[in-house]
Design a protein around this motif. Structure first.
Motif, mmCIF file in Angstrom:
data_model
loop_
_atom_site.group_PDB
_atom_site.id
_atom_site.type_symbol
_atom_site.label_atom_id
_atom_site.label_comp_id
_atom_site.label_asym_id
_atom_site.label_seq_id
_atom_site.Cartn_x
_atom_site.Cartn_y
_atom_site.Cartn_z
ATOM 1 N N THR A 1 -33.837 -21.250 43.563
ATOM 2 C CA THR A 1 -33.357 -21.295 42.184
ATOM 3 C C THR A 1 -31.943 -21.868 42.176
ATOM 4 O O THR A 1 -31.276 -21.925 43.203
ATOM 5 C CB THR A 1 -33.337 -19.896 41.541
ATOM 6 O OG1 THR A 1 -32.488 -19.039 42.312
ATOM 7 C CG2 THR A 1 -34.728 -19.308 41.458
ATOM 8 N N THR A 2 -31.529 -22.260 40.987
ATOM 9 C CA THR A 2 -30.187 -22.784 40.808
ATOM 10 C C THR A 2 -29.589 -22.167 39.563
ATOM 11 O O THR A 2 -30.306 -21.860 38.616
ATOM 12 C CB THR A 2 -30.206 -24.324 40.696
ATOM 13 O OG1 THR A 2 -28.881 -24.763 40.451
ATOM 14 C CG2 THR A 2 -31.116 -24.808 39.602
ATOM 15 N N THR B 1 -41.117 -26.610 42.931
ATOM 16 C CA THR B 1 -40.069 -27.622 42.829
ATOM 17 C C THR B 1 -38.991 -27.136 41.885
ATOM 18 O O THR B 1 -39.281 -26.604 40.819
ATOM 19 C CB THR B 1 -40.656 -28.963 42.324
ATOM 20 O OG1 THR B 1 -41.656 -29.393 43.253
ATOM 21 C CG2 THR B 1 -39.584 -30.022 42.230
ATOM 22 N N VAL B 2 -37.748 -27.313 42.303
ATOM 23 C CA VAL B 2 -36.599 -26.976 41.465
ATOM 24 C C VAL B 2 -35.677 -28.190 41.439
ATOM 25 O O VAL B 2 -35.538 -28.893 42.443
ATOM 26 C CB VAL B 2 -35.854 -25.720 41.975
ATOM 27 C CG1 VAL B 2 -35.262 -25.934 43.342
ATOM 28 C CG2 VAL B 2 -34.773 -25.287 40.995
ATOM 29 N N THR C 1 -24.309 -29.283 46.694
ATOM 30 C CA THR C 1 -24.800 -28.337 45.700
ATOM 31 C C THR C 1 -25.487 -27.181 46.411
ATOM 32 O O THR C 1 -25.960 -27.329 47.537
ATOM 33 C CB THR C 1 -25.733 -29.027 44.681
ATOM 34 O OG1 THR C 1 -26.030 -28.112 43.641
ATOM 35 C CG2 THR C 1 -27.008 -29.518 45.333
ATOM 36 N N ASP C 2 -25.545 -26.047 45.756
ATOM 37 C CA ASP C 2 -26.043 -24.814 46.360
ATOM 38 C C ASP C 2 -27.271 -24.326 45.609
ATOM 39 O O ASP C 2 -27.273 -24.274 44.374
ATOM 40 C CB ASP C 2 -24.935 -23.757 46.293
ATOM 41 C CG ASP C 2 -25.347 -22.455 46.911
ATOM 42 O OD1 ASP C 2 -25.622 -22.434 48.124
ATOM 43 O OD2 ASP C 2 -25.385 -21.450 46.185
ATOM 44 N N HIS D 1 -32.804 -13.948 50.171
ATOM 45 C CA HIS D 1 -31.465 -13.634 49.655
ATOM 46 C C HIS D 1 -30.359 -14.413 50.370
ATOM 47 O O HIS D 1 -29.291 -13.876 50.654
ATOM 48 C CB HIS D 1 -31.202 -12.132 49.715
ATOM 49 C CG HIS D 1 -32.278 -11.342 49.036
ATOM 50 N ND1 HIS D 1 -32.422 -11.302 47.671
ATOM 51 C CD2 HIS D 1 -33.298 -10.606 49.546
ATOM 52 C CE1 HIS D 1 -33.468 -10.560 47.359
ATOM 53 N NE2 HIS D 1 -34.023 -10.128 48.470
ATOM 54 N N SER D 2 -30.640 -15.677 50.679
ATOM 55 C CA SER D 2 -29.622 -16.531 51.273
ATOM 56 C C SER D 2 -29.597 -17.867 50.541
ATOM 57 O O SER D 2 -30.367 -18.087 49.614
ATOM 58 C CB SER D 2 -29.864 -16.716 52.778
ATOM 59 O OG SER D 2 -31.069 -17.404 53.000
ATOM 60 N N ASP D 3 -28.700 -18.738 50.953
ATOM 61 C CA ASP D 3 -28.474 -19.993 50.250
ATOM 62 C C ASP D 3 -28.882 -21.194 51.082
ATOM 63 O O ASP D 3 -28.986 -21.115 52.306
ATOM 64 C CB ASP D 3 -26.986 -20.152 49.915
ATOM 65 C CG ASP D 3 -26.500 -19.120 48.923
ATOM 66 O OD1 ASP D 3 -27.330 -18.569 48.185
ATOM 67 O OD2 ASP D 3 -25.293 -18.856 48.886
#
Length: 187
Positions: A33-34, A162-163, A58-59, A126-128
């Protein structure tokens, strides 16, 4: 009579397994998610500069309780620039000085922690995941941008998600660029 009970028992067990499979299959899962809803990060070089280039990052977050495998990463729109580099930085740590792209072997190990896009990165629960890239202005242009980092992931059931991170990153030479030229306002 025992055969009848065995058939009924197997049928009941089969129905329970099928029902459990349907529950697992219908539980909604998602990929990354973003939190960004748009906008842009743009900068310009002084008039008369020979080349304009910029790094961007971007994260995206995996807020689920399961691993998410990255299948593809692409940029939705490339206008007036060429994309020279696109890489992933999985599991960045908040204690590190940041994910900084470098090919300098003298830099500390935490710098340049990126991997190729097609490397099958798994983003832990729960990580990036950071997506970074480098754009260079086309020689015949005074401004350009990339917009929309599109990441396709695969969950544990094999489903694709897809996000799109809608943010734009732009660069240019000189001032007074229209927002459509540089990808965002105020540059």
């Amino acid at each position: 009579m025992d055969k009848g009970r065995a058939v009924v028992g197997v049928s009941v067990i089969g129905a329970l397994v099928l029902a459990a499979g349907l529950v697992v299959e219908t539980v909604p899962t998602q990929g990354l998610t973003t939190s960004t809803t748009g906008g842009g990060v743009c900068g310009t070089y002084p008039e008369g500069s020979a080349v304009a280039a910029a790094w961007f990052m971007t994260d995206l977050q995996n807020e689920t309780d399961h691993d998410v495998r990255v299948r593809t990463v692409r940029i939705a729109t490339i206008e007036g620039v060429r994309l020279e580099h696109l890489a992933l930085a999985p599991h960045p740590r908040t204690s590190s000085p940041g994910v900084i792209i470098t090919e300098d072997p003298d830099q500390p190990a935490e710098y340049g922690r990126t991997v190729p896009v097609g490397s099958g990165v798994v983003v832990r629960p729960h990580s990036d995941l950071n997506v970074s890239g480098r754009i260079v202005l086309d020689p015949d242009r005074t401004a350009g941008f990339v917009r929309g980092v599109v990441v396709t992931t695969q969950d544990g059931l094999g489903r694709l998600h897809t996000v799109t991170e809608p943010i734009a990153f732009g660069t240019g030479i000189g001032t007074g660029h229209d927002a459509s030229e540089i990808g965002c306002h105020g540059a």
